[in-house]
Design a protein around this motif. Sequence first.
Motif, PDB file in Angstrom:
ATOM      1  N   ILE A 152       0.736  -1.220   0.039  1.00 31.26           N
ATOM      2  CA  ILE A 152       0.012   0.009   0.000  1.00 31.26           C
ATOM      3  C   ILE A 152       0.922   1.320   0.366  1.00 31.26           C
ATOM      4  CG2 ILE A 152      -0.026   0.283   2.375  1.00 31.26           C
ATOM      5  CD1 ILE A 152      -3.312   0.260   0.182  1.00 31.26           C
ATOM      6  N   PHE A 153       2.122   1.179   0.297  1.00 29.86           N
ATOM      7  CA  PHE A 153       3.057   2.415   0.473  1.00 29.86           C
ATOM      8  C   PHE A 153       3.991   2.415  -0.652  1.00 29.86           C
ATOM      9  CE2 PHE A 153       2.110   1.649   5.034  1.00 29.86           C
ATOM     10  CZ  PHE A 153       1.620   2.735   5.277  1.00 29.86           C
ATOM     11  N   ALA A 154       3.754   1.480  -1.786  1.00 26.90           N
ATOM     12  CA  ALA A 154       4.480   1.367  -3.036  1.00 26.90           C
ATOM     13  C   ALA A 154       3.568   1.208  -4.215  1.00 26.90           C
ATOM     14  CB  ALA A 154       5.421   0.123  -2.698  1.00 26.90           C
ATOM     15  N   THR A 155       3.342  -0.174  -4.734  1.00 23.81           N
ATOM     16  CA  THR A 155       2.576  -0.294  -5.790  1.00 23.81           C
ATOM     17  C   THR A 155       1.527  -1.398  -5.369  1.00 23.81           C
ATOM     18  OG1 THR A 155       3.966  -1.868  -7.077  1.00 23.81           O
ATOM     19  CG2 THR A 155       4.005   0.490  -7.570  1.00 23.81           C
ATOM     20  N   PHE A 156       0.299  -1.306  -5.641  1.00 21.69           N
ATOM     21  CA  PHE A 156      -0.803  -2.356  -5.249  1.00 21.69           C
ATOM     22  C   PHE A 156      -1.850  -2.461  -6.385  1.00 21.69           C
ATOM     23  CE2 PHE A 156      -3.870   0.813  -3.658  1.00 21.69           C
ATOM     24  CZ  PHE A 156      -3.058   2.055  -3.595  1.00 21.69           C
ATOM     25  N   ASP A 157      -2.692  -3.224  -6.393  1.00 21.42           N
ATOM     26  CA  ASP A 157      -3.651  -3.493  -7.365  1.00 21.42           C
ATOM     27  C   ASP A 157      -4.916  -3.347  -6.323  1.00 21.42           C
ATOM     28  OD1 ASP A 157      -5.845  -4.380  -9.017  1.00 21.42           O
ATOM     29  OD2 ASP A 157      -4.431  -5.974  -9.909  1.00 21.42           O
ATOM     30  N   PRO A 158      -5.597  -2.494  -6.515  1.00 28.77           N
ATOM     31  CA  PRO A 158      -6.747  -2.359  -5.546  1.00 28.77           C
ATOM     32  C   PRO A 158      -8.035  -3.343  -5.775  1.00 28.77           C
ATOM     33  CG  PRO A 158      -6.954  -0.558  -6.917  1.00 28.77           C
ATOM     34  CD  PRO A 158      -5.404  -1.459  -7.301  1.00 28.77           C
ATOM     35  N   THR A 159      -7.761  -4.016  -7.101  1.00 28.87           N
ATOM     36  CA  THR A 159      -8.829  -4.961  -7.387  1.00 28.87           C
ATOM     37  C   THR A 159      -8.667  -6.227  -6.739  1.00 28.87           C
ATOM     38  OG1 THR A 159      -8.142  -5.874  -9.341  1.00 28.87           O
ATOM     39  CG2 THR A 159      -9.206  -3.716  -9.370  1.00 28.87           C
ATOM     40  N   ARG A 160      -7.575  -6.681  -6.258  1.00 25.98           N
ATOM     41  CA  ARG A 160      -7.113  -7.920  -5.741  1.00 25.98           C
ATOM     42  C   ARG A 160      -7.432  -8.079  -4.366  1.00 25.98           C
ATOM     43  NH1 ARG A 160      -4.151 -11.227  -9.669  1.00 25.98           N
ATOM     44  NH2 ARG A 160      -4.104 -10.088 -11.468  1.00 25.98           N
ATOM     45  N   ILE A 161      -7.216  -9.304  -3.786  1.00 23.38           N
ATOM     46  CA  ILE A 161      -7.676 -10.011  -2.652  1.00 23.38           C
ATOM     47  C   ILE A 161      -6.992  -9.144  -1.249  1.00 23.38           C
ATOM     48  CG2 ILE A 161      -6.119 -11.861  -1.974  1.00 23.38           C
ATOM     49  CD1 ILE A 161      -9.758 -11.752  -2.419  1.00 23.38           C
ATOM     50  N   GLY A 162      -5.846  -8.412  -1.644  1.00 22.82           N
ATOM     51  CA  GLY A 162      -5.179  -7.874  -0.605  1.00 22.82           C
ATOM     52  C   GLY A 162      -5.798  -6.838  -0.118  1.00 22.82           C
ATOM     53  N   MET A 163      -6.771  -6.156  -0.840  1.00 27.53           N
ATOM     54  CA  MET A 163      -7.561  -5.044  -0.402  1.00 27.53           C
ATOM     55  C   MET A 163      -8.605  -5.369   0.582  1.00 27.53           C
ATOM     56  SD  MET A 163      -6.246  -2.343  -1.226  1.00 27.53           S
ATOM     57  CE  MET A 163      -7.197  -1.119  -0.767  1.00 27.53           C
ATOM     58  N   THR A 164      -9.348  -6.697   0.163  1.00 29.33           N
ATOM     59  CA  THR A 164     -10.184  -7.283   1.266  1.00 29.33           C
ATOM     60  C   THR A 164      -9.372  -7.790   2.616  1.00 29.33           C
ATOM     61  OG1 THR A 164     -11.412  -8.120  -0.412  1.00 29.33           O
ATOM     62  CG2 THR A 164     -11.901  -9.025   1.687  1.00 29.33           C
ATOM     63  N   LEU A 165      -8.295  -8.170   2.470  1.00 30.59           N
ATOM     64  CA  LEU A 165      -7.658  -8.578   3.566  1.00 30.59           C
ATOM     65  C   LEU A 165      -7.093  -7.228   4.510  1.00 30.59           C
ATOM     66  CD1 LEU A 165      -5.643 -11.620   1.971  1.00 30.59           C
ATOM     67  CD2 LEU A 165      -7.317 -11.683   3.959  1.00 30.59           C
ATOM     68  N   ARG A 166      -6.773  -6.138   3.945  1.00 26.44           N
ATOM     69  CA  ARG A 166      -6.398  -5.110   4.778  1.00 26.44           C
ATOM     70  C   ARG A 166      -7.604  -4.407   5.634  1.00 26.44           C
ATOM     71  NH1 ARG A 166      -3.744  -3.995  -0.459  1.00 26.44           N
ATOM     72  NH2 ARG A 166      -1.522  -4.436  -0.070  1.00 26.44           N
ATOM     73  N   HIS A 167      -8.853  -4.894   5.494  1.00 28.45           N
ATOM     74  CA  HIS A 167      -9.979  -4.191   5.931  1.00 28.45           C
ATOM     75  C   HIS A 167      -9.579  -3.634   7.552  1.00 28.45           C
ATOM     76  CE1 HIS A 167     -14.112  -3.158   6.968  1.00 28.45           C
ATOM     77  NE2 HIS A 167     -13.871  -3.408   8.076  1.00 28.45           N
ATOM     78  N   ARG A 168      -9.678  -2.490   7.777  1.00 25.52           N
ATOM     79  CA  ARG A 168      -9.506  -1.835   9.115  1.00 25.52           C
ATOM     80  C   ARG A 168     -10.698  -1.488   9.845  1.00 25.52           C
ATOM     81  NH1 ARG A 168      -4.920   2.579  10.187  1.00 25.52           N
ATOM     82  NH2 ARG A 168      -5.256   3.304  12.212  1.00 25.52           N
ATOM     83  N   GLU A 169     -10.760  -2.183  11.159  1.00 21.87           N
ATOM     84  CA  GLU A 169     -11.926  -1.955  12.110  1.00 21.87           C
ATOM     85  C   GLU A 169     -11.870  -0.520  12.575  1.00 21.87           C
ATOM     86  OE1 GLU A 169     -14.353  -4.003  11.672  1.00 21.87           O
ATOM     87  OE2 GLU A 169     -13.336  -5.725  10.762  1.00 21.87           O
ATOM     88  N   ASP A 170     -13.088  -0.054  13.099  1.00 22.19           N
ATOM     89  CA  ASP A 170     -13.006   1.037  13.740  1.00 22.19           C
ATOM     90  C   ASP A 170     -12.139   1.373  15.075  1.00 22.19           C
ATOM     91  OD1 ASP A 170     -13.884   4.009  13.651  1.00 22.19           O
ATOM     92  OD2 ASP A 170     -15.636   3.671  14.702  1.00 22.19           O
ATOM     93  N   TRP A 171     -12.143  -0.044  15.690  1.00 21.90           N
ATOM     94  CA  TRP A 171     -11.445   0.321  17.189  1.00 21.90           C
ATOM     95  C   TRP A 171      -9.803   0.002  17.065  1.00 21.90           C
ATOM     96  CZ3 TRP A 171      -8.248  -4.177  17.668  1.00 21.90           C
ATOM     97  CH2 TRP A 171      -8.944  -5.363  17.169  1.00 21.90           C
TER      98      TRP A 171
END
Lengths: 293, 105
Positions: free
Chosen positions: A228-247
Amino acid sequence: MDELLTTDEMATFVARGFLEFPGVIPDELNAAATDELHSIMATWGSPARPFAPASGDPWSDIYPDPSAVGAVLRHPSVRRIVDSLVGPEAVFDHDFVHFKPAGDPGFQPLHADAVIDPNTAFDIQIFYFPHAVSPDGGGTGFVPGTHLRRVHETQVGRYRHLRGERRWSGPAGSILVFHHGLWHRGMENPGSADRLMYKIRLNPTRPQVRRWAADDLPDRTSAANDHIFATFDPTRIGMTLRHREDWMGEQDHRLELIARAELWRYLTGDAHFDLDWYHSRLERRAGLGAVVS
Amino acid sequence: MNPETERQQLLFVWTDESSLHGRIVGWSFFDGNDPLADLTELEYRRGVDVLAAGWRLIQGSQLVNRPAGDEHQHGVLEFEWIFERIVALRPHPHGDHPQGVHPHE
Protein backbone atom coordinates in the motif's frame (compact mmCIF):
# COMPACT_ATOMS: atom_id res chain seq x y z
CA MET A 1 -26.32 -20.85 -4.23
CA ASP A 2 -22.68 -21.82 -4.73
CA GLU A 3 -21.74 -25.12 -3.14
CA LEU A 4 -18.68 -23.60 -1.49
CA LEU A 5 -17.60 -20.22 -0.17
CA THR A 6 -15.95 -17.84 -2.60
CA THR A 7 -12.41 -16.54 -2.39
CA ASP A 8 -13.76 -13.11 -1.42
CA GLU A 9 -15.87 -14.59 1.36
CA MET A 10 -12.82 -16.44 2.67
CA ALA A 11 -10.75 -13.25 2.62
CA THR A 12 -13.50 -11.44 4.52
CA PHE A 13 -13.51 -14.23 7.09
CA VAL A 14 -9.73 -13.96 7.49
CA ALA A 15 -9.86 -10.17 7.81
CA ARG A 16 -12.94 -9.79 10.04
CA GLY A 17 -13.31 -13.16 11.75
CA PHE A 18 -16.93 -13.75 10.76
CA LEU A 19 -19.42 -14.12 7.92
CA GLU A 20 -23.15 -13.49 8.09
CA PHE A 21 -25.90 -15.15 6.10
CA PRO A 22 -29.28 -13.56 6.93
CA GLY A 23 -32.45 -15.58 6.47
CA VAL A 24 -30.97 -18.59 4.66
CA ILE A 25 -32.88 -21.30 6.57
CA PRO A 26 -36.54 -21.68 5.47
CA ASP A 27 -39.42 -20.92 7.84
CA GLU A 28 -40.80 -24.46 8.14
CA LEU A 29 -37.39 -25.74 9.19
CA ASN A 30 -36.98 -22.87 11.65
CA ALA A 31 -40.29 -23.84 13.27
CA ALA A 32 -39.30 -27.50 13.61
CA ALA A 33 -35.83 -26.58 14.89
CA THR A 34 -37.33 -24.21 17.46
CA ASP A 35 -39.39 -27.05 18.92
CA GLU A 36 -36.38 -29.36 19.00
CA LEU A 37 -34.13 -26.72 20.59
CA HIS A 38 -36.68 -26.21 23.36
CA SER A 39 -36.71 -29.99 23.91
CA ILE A 40 -32.92 -30.08 24.05
CA MET A 41 -32.89 -27.17 26.48
CA ALA A 42 -35.50 -28.82 28.72
CA THR A 43 -33.55 -32.09 28.91
CA TRP A 44 -30.00 -30.71 28.88
CA GLY A 45 -27.56 -32.97 30.73
CA SER A 46 -30.08 -35.77 31.17
CA PRO A 47 -30.39 -39.12 29.37
CA ALA A 48 -33.66 -37.88 27.92
CA ARG A 49 -31.94 -35.27 25.79
CA PRO A 50 -32.59 -35.96 22.10
CA PHE A 51 -29.57 -36.19 19.86
CA ALA A 52 -26.70 -35.64 22.31
CA PRO A 53 -23.42 -35.69 20.36
CA ALA A 54 -20.06 -36.23 22.06
CA SER A 55 -16.91 -34.22 21.49
CA GLY A 56 -14.94 -35.79 18.64
CA ASP A 57 -17.96 -37.28 16.89
CA PRO A 58 -17.78 -36.92 13.10
CA TRP A 59 -19.67 -33.87 11.93
CA SER A 60 -21.51 -35.98 9.37
CA ASP A 61 -22.93 -38.29 12.07
CA ILE A 62 -24.37 -35.85 14.60
CA TYR A 63 -28.06 -34.99 14.82
CA PRO A 64 -29.14 -37.76 12.40
CA ASP A 65 -32.54 -37.83 10.72
CA PRO A 66 -35.20 -36.96 11.70
CA SER A 67 -33.49 -34.22 13.74
CA ALA A 68 -34.57 -30.73 12.67
CA VAL A 69 -31.33 -29.30 14.05
CA GLY A 70 -29.51 -31.82 11.86
CA ALA A 71 -31.54 -30.64 8.87
CA VAL A 72 -30.42 -27.08 9.61
CA LEU A 73 -26.80 -28.14 9.95
CA ARG A 74 -26.92 -30.04 6.68
CA HIS A 75 -28.81 -27.32 4.82
CA PRO A 76 -26.78 -26.29 1.74
CA SER A 77 -26.25 -22.82 3.16
CA VAL A 78 -24.55 -24.28 6.24
CA ARG A 79 -22.85 -27.18 4.50
CA ARG A 80 -20.95 -24.79 2.21
CA ILE A 81 -19.63 -22.96 5.28
CA VAL A 82 -18.48 -26.15 6.98
CA ASP A 83 -17.02 -27.72 3.84
CA SER A 84 -15.07 -24.57 2.99
CA LEU A 85 -13.74 -23.61 6.41
CA VAL A 86 -13.15 -26.87 8.28
CA GLY A 87 -13.94 -29.53 5.67
CA PRO A 88 -16.64 -32.22 5.69
CA GLU A 89 -14.45 -34.48 7.87
CA ALA A 90 -14.65 -31.96 10.74
CA VAL A 91 -15.66 -33.20 14.17
CA PHE A 92 -18.06 -31.94 16.81
CA ASP A 93 -16.58 -29.94 19.69
CA HIS A 94 -19.62 -28.78 21.67
CA ASP A 95 -22.90 -26.98 21.27
CA PHE A 96 -25.40 -25.11 23.40
CA VAL A 97 -28.88 -23.65 23.27
CA HIS A 98 -28.86 -20.03 24.44
CA PHE A 99 -32.18 -18.63 25.63
CA LYS A 100 -32.56 -14.97 26.51
CA PRO A 101 -36.02 -14.07 27.91
CA ALA A 102 -37.71 -10.83 26.89
CA GLY A 103 -36.85 -8.03 29.27
CA ASP A 104 -33.73 -9.75 30.67
CA PRO A 105 -31.24 -6.98 31.53
CA GLY A 106 -28.35 -9.39 32.11
CA PHE A 107 -25.42 -9.41 29.73
CA GLN A 108 -22.21 -11.36 29.52
CA PRO A 109 -18.74 -9.90 29.72
CA LEU A 110 -16.94 -9.77 26.41
CA HIS A 111 -14.95 -12.96 25.99
CA ALA A 112 -13.16 -15.31 23.62
CA ASP A 113 -14.26 -18.92 23.94
CA ALA A 114 -12.14 -21.79 25.30
CA VAL A 115 -8.56 -20.81 26.20
CA ILE A 116 -5.61 -18.95 24.65
CA ASP A 117 -5.07 -20.64 21.31
CA PRO A 118 -1.72 -20.19 19.55
CA ASN A 119 -2.55 -22.40 16.55
CA THR A 120 -2.94 -21.11 13.01
CA ALA A 121 -5.43 -23.86 12.18
CA PHE A 122 -8.77 -22.77 13.56
CA ASP A 123 -12.18 -23.97 14.68
CA ILE A 124 -15.44 -22.41 13.61
CA GLN A 125 -18.50 -21.55 15.64
CA ILE A 126 -21.84 -21.46 13.89
CA PHE A 127 -24.65 -19.37 15.39
CA TYR A 128 -28.19 -20.15 14.26
CA PHE A 129 -31.09 -17.79 14.97
CA PRO A 130 -34.38 -19.66 14.28
CA HIS A 131 -36.51 -16.54 14.65
CA ALA A 132 -36.13 -12.87 13.75
CA VAL A 133 -34.02 -10.81 16.16
CA SER A 134 -34.82 -7.11 16.42
CA PRO A 135 -32.07 -4.55 17.13
CA ASP A 136 -33.08 -4.51 20.82
CA GLY A 137 -33.80 -8.24 20.93
CA GLY A 138 -30.73 -9.60 22.70
CA GLY A 139 -28.78 -10.57 19.60
CA THR A 140 -25.20 -11.77 20.09
CA GLY A 141 -22.67 -8.96 20.40
CA PHE A 142 -19.32 -9.37 18.68
CA VAL A 143 -16.30 -7.28 17.76
CA PRO A 144 -15.17 -7.73 14.15
CA GLY A 145 -11.45 -8.21 13.65
CA THR A 146 -10.58 -9.44 17.15
CA HIS A 147 -10.22 -13.13 16.25
CA LEU A 148 -6.44 -13.30 15.80
CA ARG A 149 -5.52 -11.58 19.06
CA ARG A 150 -4.19 -13.89 21.75
CA VAL A 151 -6.41 -13.37 24.78
CA HIS A 152 -7.84 -15.61 27.44
CA GLU A 153 -11.62 -15.86 27.87
CA THR A 154 -13.03 -12.97 29.95
CA GLN A 155 -9.67 -11.23 30.08
CA VAL A 156 -11.34 -8.79 27.68
CA GLY A 157 -14.49 -8.45 29.80
CA ARG A 158 -13.35 -5.00 30.92
CA TYR A 159 -14.32 -3.61 27.49
CA ARG A 160 -17.95 -2.51 27.65
CA HIS A 161 -17.98 -0.56 24.40
CA LEU A 162 -15.60 -0.87 21.48
CA ARG A 163 -16.09 1.20 18.36
CA GLY A 164 -17.46 -1.00 15.60
CA GLU A 165 -18.92 -3.66 17.87
CA ARG A 166 -21.84 -5.43 16.23
CA ARG A 167 -25.01 -6.54 17.86
CA TRP A 168 -26.68 -9.15 15.74
CA SER A 169 -30.18 -8.50 14.40
CA GLY A 170 -31.77 -10.03 11.37
CA PRO A 171 -34.50 -12.23 9.94
CA ALA A 172 -35.48 -15.72 11.04
CA GLY A 173 -33.19 -18.47 9.85
CA SER A 174 -30.01 -16.43 9.94
CA ILE A 175 -26.57 -17.97 10.27
CA LEU A 176 -23.39 -16.40 11.61
CA VAL A 177 -20.05 -18.17 11.49
CA PHE A 178 -17.13 -17.05 13.67
CA HIS A 179 -13.46 -17.88 13.77
CA HIS A 180 -13.08 -19.43 17.23
CA GLY A 181 -11.10 -16.44 18.52
CA LEU A 182 -13.69 -13.73 17.85
CA TRP A 183 -14.60 -11.68 20.94
CA HIS A 184 -18.33 -11.87 21.61
CA ARG A 185 -21.01 -11.86 24.32
CA GLY A 186 -24.64 -12.46 25.05
CA MET A 187 -26.45 -9.14 25.24
CA GLU A 188 -29.30 -7.86 27.37
CA ASN A 189 -32.76 -8.28 25.84
CA PRO A 190 -34.86 -5.17 26.52
CA GLY A 191 -37.19 -6.20 23.68
CA SER A 192 -40.58 -7.89 23.95
CA ALA A 193 -39.68 -11.28 22.41
CA ASP A 194 -37.73 -14.16 23.94
CA ARG A 195 -34.55 -14.88 22.03
CA LEU A 196 -33.43 -18.40 21.15
CA MET A 197 -30.05 -19.15 19.59
CA TYR A 198 -28.13 -22.34 18.89
CA LYS A 199 -24.34 -22.43 18.75
CA ILE A 200 -22.09 -25.27 17.64
CA ARG A 201 -18.29 -25.49 17.52
CA LEU A 202 -16.47 -27.69 15.01
CA ASN A 203 -12.81 -28.76 14.83
CA PRO A 204 -10.98 -29.47 11.56
CA THR A 205 -9.15 -32.77 11.22
CA ARG A 206 -7.30 -32.00 7.99
CA PRO A 207 -5.39 -28.92 6.80
CA GLN A 208 -7.82 -26.18 5.82
CA VAL A 209 -5.99 -25.54 2.57
CA ARG A 210 -8.00 -24.40 -0.47
CA ARG A 211 -11.18 -26.14 0.63
CA TRP A 212 -13.40 -23.39 -0.77
CA ALA A 213 -14.15 -22.56 -4.44
CA ALA A 214 -10.53 -21.56 -4.93
CA ASP A 215 -10.27 -21.96 -8.69
CA ASP A 216 -10.12 -18.19 -9.13
CA LEU A 217 -7.26 -17.81 -6.67
CA PRO A 218 -4.60 -17.19 -9.36
CA ASP A 219 -6.74 -14.36 -10.74
CA ARG A 220 -7.78 -12.92 -7.38
CA THR A 221 -4.59 -13.17 -5.33
CA SER A 222 -2.36 -10.16 -4.85
CA ALA A 223 1.30 -10.15 -5.76
CA ALA A 224 3.66 -10.90 -2.89
CA ASN A 225 4.95 -7.35 -3.22
CA ASP A 226 1.48 -5.75 -3.24
CA HIS A 227 2.31 -2.85 -0.94
CA ILE A 228 0.00 0.00 0.00
CA PHE A 229 3.03 2.29 0.41
CA ALA A 230 4.54 1.30 -2.97
CA THR A 231 2.51 -0.30 -5.76
CA PHE A 232 -0.70 -2.26 -5.27
CA ASP A 233 -3.70 -3.55 -7.17
CA PRO A 234 -6.94 -2.39 -5.49
CA THR A 235 -8.97 -5.01 -7.34
CA ARG A 236 -7.13 -7.97 -5.78
CA ILE A 237 -7.71 -9.87 -2.55
CA GLY A 238 -5.17 -7.84 -0.61
CA MET A 239 -7.62 -4.96 -0.34
CA THR A 240 -10.21 -7.20 1.32
CA LEU A 241 -7.59 -8.59 3.69
CA ARG A 242 -6.53 -5.07 4.70
CA HIS A 243 -9.96 -4.14 6.07
CA ARG A 244 -9.50 -1.92 9.13
CA GLU A 245 -11.99 -1.92 11.99
CA ASP A 246 -13.03 1.27 13.75
CA TRP A 247 -11.45 0.19 17.05
CA MET A 248 -8.02 -0.37 15.50
CA GLY A 249 -5.14 2.03 15.79
CA GLU A 250 -2.29 2.06 13.29
CA GLN A 251 -0.11 -0.20 15.43
CA ASP A 252 -3.02 -2.63 15.92
CA HIS A 253 -3.69 -2.72 12.19
CA ARG A 254 -0.10 -3.49 11.22
CA LEU A 255 0.06 -6.45 13.59
CA GLU A 256 -3.28 -7.56 12.18
CA LEU A 257 -1.88 -7.51 8.64
CA ILE A 258 1.03 -9.70 9.74
CA ALA A 259 -1.35 -12.17 11.40
CA ARG A 260 -3.81 -12.17 8.48
CA ALA A 261 -1.02 -12.78 5.96
CA GLU A 262 0.10 -15.78 8.03
CA LEU A 263 -3.44 -17.16 8.06
CA TRP A 264 -3.85 -16.57 4.32
CA ARG A 265 -0.54 -18.37 3.71
CA TYR A 266 -1.90 -21.36 5.64
CA LEU A 267 -5.25 -21.36 3.84
CA THR A 268 -3.78 -20.97 0.34
CA GLY A 269 -0.53 -22.92 0.73
CA ASP A 270 1.26 -19.85 -0.66
CA ALA A 271 4.32 -19.41 1.57
CA HIS A 272 5.24 -16.11 -0.08
CA PHE A 273 1.94 -14.27 0.26
CA ASP A 274 2.29 -10.96 2.03
CA LEU A 275 0.41 -7.79 2.85
CA ASP A 276 2.37 -4.54 2.64
CA TRP A 277 5.83 -6.13 2.73
CA TYR A 278 5.86 -6.77 6.49
CA HIS A 279 6.86 -10.42 6.29
CA SER A 280 8.95 -10.00 3.13
CA ARG A 281 11.07 -7.22 4.55
CA LEU A 282 12.08 -9.33 7.54
CA GLU A 283 12.40 -12.63 5.68
CA ARG A 284 14.56 -11.18 2.92
CA ARG A 285 16.90 -9.54 5.42
CA ALA A 286 17.04 -12.44 7.88
CA GLY A 287 19.94 -14.14 6.15
CA LEU A 288 22.13 -11.08 6.21
CA GLY A 289 23.02 -11.13 9.85
CA ALA A 290 22.26 -12.64 13.24
CA VAL A 291 19.19 -11.47 15.16
CA VAL A 292 20.13 -9.04 17.88
CA SER A 293 17.94 -9.47 20.92
CA MET B 1 -14.15 11.47 49.32
CA ASN B 2 -16.90 11.37 51.90
CA PRO B 3 -18.91 8.15 51.27
CA GLU B 4 -21.84 9.60 53.23
CA THR B 5 -22.33 12.41 50.73
CA GLU B 6 -20.31 11.54 47.63
CA ARG B 7 -19.72 8.70 45.18
CA GLN B 8 -16.96 7.85 42.70
CA GLN B 9 -17.46 7.62 38.95
CA LEU B 10 -14.84 5.76 36.92
CA LEU B 11 -14.31 6.07 33.19
CA PHE B 12 -11.94 3.60 31.53
CA VAL B 13 -10.98 4.61 28.02
CA TRP B 14 -8.73 2.97 25.46
CA THR B 15 -6.96 5.08 22.85
CA ASP B 16 -5.53 4.06 19.50
CA GLU B 17 -2.02 5.20 20.41
CA SER B 18 -0.03 5.70 23.58
CA SER B 19 -0.72 9.43 23.95
CA LEU B 20 -3.77 11.01 25.60
CA HIS B 21 -4.16 12.75 22.25
CA GLY B 22 -5.11 9.38 20.80
CA ARG B 23 -8.60 8.67 19.48
CA ILE B 24 -10.84 6.83 21.94
CA VAL B 25 -11.66 3.37 20.56
CA GLY B 26 -13.36 1.89 23.62
CA TRP B 27 -14.74 2.80 27.02
CA SER B 28 -16.37 1.44 30.17
CA PHE B 29 -18.20 3.47 32.81
CA PHE B 30 -18.82 2.68 36.48
CA ASP B 31 -20.91 4.84 38.75
CA GLY B 32 -20.67 4.57 42.53
CA ASN B 33 -23.74 2.86 43.90
CA ASP B 34 -25.34 2.00 40.53
CA PRO B 35 -24.16 -1.45 39.38
CA LEU B 36 -26.09 -1.10 36.09
CA ALA B 37 -24.63 2.26 35.13
CA ASP B 38 -23.48 2.51 31.54
CA LEU B 39 -22.67 5.12 28.92
CA THR B 40 -23.88 3.82 25.57
CA GLU B 41 -22.56 6.95 23.85
CA LEU B 42 -19.37 8.75 24.79
CA GLU B 43 -19.17 12.50 24.23
CA TYR B 44 -15.37 12.55 24.18
CA ARG B 45 -13.39 11.85 21.01
CA ARG B 46 -9.85 11.87 22.39
CA GLY B 47 -8.28 11.19 25.76
CA VAL B 48 -7.48 14.87 26.24
CA ASP B 49 -11.19 15.68 25.86
CA VAL B 50 -11.90 13.62 28.99
CA LEU B 51 -9.28 15.54 30.89
CA ALA B 52 -10.65 18.86 29.62
CA ALA B 53 -14.10 17.92 30.91
CA GLY B 54 -12.77 17.80 34.47
CA TRP B 55 -12.11 14.10 35.00
CA ARG B 56 -8.98 13.26 37.03
CA LEU B 57 -6.56 10.75 35.51
CA ILE B 58 -5.70 8.17 38.15
CA GLN B 59 -3.89 5.58 36.01
CA GLY B 60 -2.41 5.15 32.55
CA SER B 61 -1.09 1.85 31.25
CA GLN B 62 2.65 1.22 31.26
CA LEU B 63 4.38 1.02 27.89
CA VAL B 64 5.85 -2.46 27.63
CA ASN B 65 8.24 -3.78 25.00
CA ARG B 66 7.24 -7.09 23.51
CA PRO B 67 9.72 -9.83 24.45
CA ALA B 68 12.25 -11.05 21.91
CA GLY B 69 10.74 -13.74 19.72
CA ASP B 70 7.24 -12.48 20.38
CA GLU B 71 7.45 -9.10 18.67
CA HIS B 72 4.31 -9.54 16.60
CA GLN B 73 2.06 -10.82 19.36
CA HIS B 74 -1.09 -8.85 20.14
CA GLY B 75 -3.92 -9.39 22.56
CA VAL B 76 -5.57 -6.96 24.96
CA LEU B 77 -5.76 -3.28 24.09
CA GLU B 78 -2.53 -1.59 25.10
CA PHE B 79 -3.36 2.04 25.83
CA GLU B 80 -5.71 2.19 28.79
CA TRP B 81 -6.56 5.27 30.84
CA ILE B 82 -8.60 5.33 34.03
CA PHE B 83 -10.30 8.57 35.03
CA GLU B 84 -12.39 9.39 38.06
CA ARG B 85 -14.63 12.14 39.25
CA ILE B 86 -16.39 12.56 42.55
CA VAL B 87 -20.06 13.51 42.45
CA ALA B 88 -22.85 13.85 44.97
CA LEU B 89 -24.31 10.63 46.38
CA ARG B 90 -27.84 9.67 45.37
CA PRO B 91 -30.22 6.88 46.44
CA HIS B 92 -29.43 3.41 45.08
CA PRO B 93 -31.21 3.46 41.69
CA HIS B 94 -31.64 -0.23 40.82
CA GLY B 95 -30.79 -2.75 43.49
CA ASP B 96 -28.63 -5.82 42.98
CA HIS B 97 -27.01 -6.54 39.65
CA PRO B 98 -29.24 -9.05 37.81
CA GLN B 99 -26.57 -10.42 35.51
CA GLY B 100 -27.41 -13.93 34.29
CA VAL B 101 -25.47 -17.05 35.22
CA HIS B 102 -25.92 -19.16 32.09
CA PRO B 103 -22.88 -20.32 30.09
CA HIS B 104 -21.19 -17.87 27.77
CA GLU B 105 -22.54 -17.55 24.25
